[in-house]
Design a protein around this motif. Structure first.
Motif, PDB file in Angstrom:
ATOM      1  N   LYS A 294      44.961  46.725  26.531  1.00  0.00           N
ATOM      2  CA  LYS A 294      44.460  45.711  27.741  1.00  0.00           C
ATOM      3  C   LYS A 294      45.304  44.448  27.726  1.00  0.00           C
ATOM      4  CE  LYS A 294      40.622  43.332  29.649  1.00  0.00           C
ATOM      5  NZ  LYS A 294      39.099  42.833  29.566  1.00  0.00           N
ATOM      6  N   PHE A 295      45.752  44.434  29.003  1.00  0.00           N
ATOM      7  CA  PHE A 295      46.537  42.977  29.221  1.00  0.00           C
ATOM      8  C   PHE A 295      45.691  41.926  30.249  1.00  0.00           C
ATOM      9  CE2 PHE A 295      49.439  46.086  27.803  1.00  0.00           C
ATOM     10  CZ  PHE A 295      50.416  45.308  27.204  1.00  0.00           C
ATOM     11  N   VAL A 296      45.764  41.098  30.146  1.00  0.00           N
ATOM     12  CA  VAL A 296      45.008  40.305  31.218  1.00  0.00           C
ATOM     13  C   VAL A 296      46.136  39.059  31.924  1.00  0.00           C
ATOM     14  CG1 VAL A 296      42.789  40.307  30.316  1.00  0.00           C
ATOM     15  CG2 VAL A 296      44.308  38.492  29.394  1.00  0.00           C
ATOM     16  N   ASN A 297      45.686  38.450  32.954  1.00  0.00           N
ATOM     17  CA  ASN A 297      46.625  37.478  33.547  1.00  0.00           C
ATOM     18  C   ASN A 297      45.977  36.298  33.240  1.00  0.00           C
ATOM     19  OD1 ASN A 297      48.226  36.224  35.087  1.00  0.00           O
ATOM     20  ND2 ASN A 297      47.904  37.018  37.223  1.00  0.00           N
ATOM     21  N   LEU A 298      46.603  35.618  32.318  1.00  0.00           N
ATOM     22  CA  LEU A 298      46.155  34.161  32.232  1.00  0.00           C
ATOM     23  C   LEU A 298      46.688  33.124  32.978  1.00  0.00           C
ATOM     24  CD1 LEU A 298      46.263  34.130  28.103  1.00  0.00           C
ATOM     25  CD2 LEU A 298      44.565  34.920  29.541  1.00  0.00           C
TER      26      LEU A 298
END
Length: 242
Positions: free
Chosen positions: A128-132
């Protein structure tokens, strides 16, 4: 009309998946419904259709590339403007920090950079990747980070990126992409850099000896796979503190 509304209207018109109890819950029926409409309506119907075309003219050395692991598209999912999309063909350009999508129709060679500011998170495989977006860009790179829960109160974020270098080989200029990493820990609601051992020891001074031992025993892993090394040590420290 928004994509979500289009899908809802089609559900009513065709009477598909009548067993769905709520269109807001991510049940297996809902995922199947979204997939059916996304594939049949085509990528032009999706909210992220307006991204720029993804172009890549890199001439690289030894089959290197600018992508996360591979330049092949893999099955993934995406949350965009609050809307979930499943079973997409995605790849992640970590040099440009761009998420790329390919249409369901393989004869269509169009590749699109998804508009980053509208992306909340995405998955490629099990990662999983998130946009910080909230990260202070003066302290960290920002953008997409891999997210790993390492304990009940801590989350590890890994920035995967590559640096580009030019080399001359047989009178031809080629590119090399060198993997790099930035490690950030969310602890006590603060984003903290943990790119070296000193910063980790400062966070966990009572575990200094065991942290030193872990570094010594896993020095080869740290050199060969820094990302996995950091995941392992943060989980190790969390287990010590339980």
């Amino acid at each position: 009309m928004k994509t979500f509304q289009k899908k809802l209207h089609f559900i009513i018109l065709f009477g598909l998946f009548l067993s769905i109890s709520s269109i807001y819950s991510q049940t297996s029926n809902e995922v199947a419904t979204y997939n059916w409409f996304d594939k049949n309506l085509g990528i032009e119907s999706m909210d992220f259709k307006n991204g720029s075309a993804h172009l890549n003219f890199d001439q690289t050395d030894n089959n290197e590339n600018r992508y996360y692991f591979s330049d092949d598209f893999k099955t993934g999912s995406l949350t965009y403007n609050g809307q979930n999309y499943f079973d997409l063909y995605l790849k992640y350009d970590i040099y440009a920090d761009e998420l790329v999508v390919r249409p369901y129709n393989e004869s269509n060679t169009t590749k699109i950079n998804i508009v980053k500011e509208n992306v909340s998170s995405f998955k490629i495989g099990n990662e999983k990747f998130v946009n910080l977006k909230e990260v202070n860009l003066q302290l960290f790179k920002g953008g997409y980070y891999e997210e790993i829960a390492t304990g009940n109160t801590t989350i590890l974020y890994i920035k995967h990126y590559k640096e580009k270098k030019k080399i001359l080989k047989e009178n031809v200029t080629l590119l090399q992409f060198v993997p790099q990493y930035e490690f950030v820990l969310l602890k006590d609601n603060k984003f903290i850099s943990i790119n070296d051992k000193k910063e980790i020891v400062q966070l966990y001074p009572n575990q200094k000896r065991k942290i030193n031992d872990f570094y010594f025993l896993n020095k080869d892993l740290r050199k060969e796979n820094p990302s996995l090394f950091m995941k392992n040590i943060m989980k190790y420290i969390n287990n010590l503190n339980q």
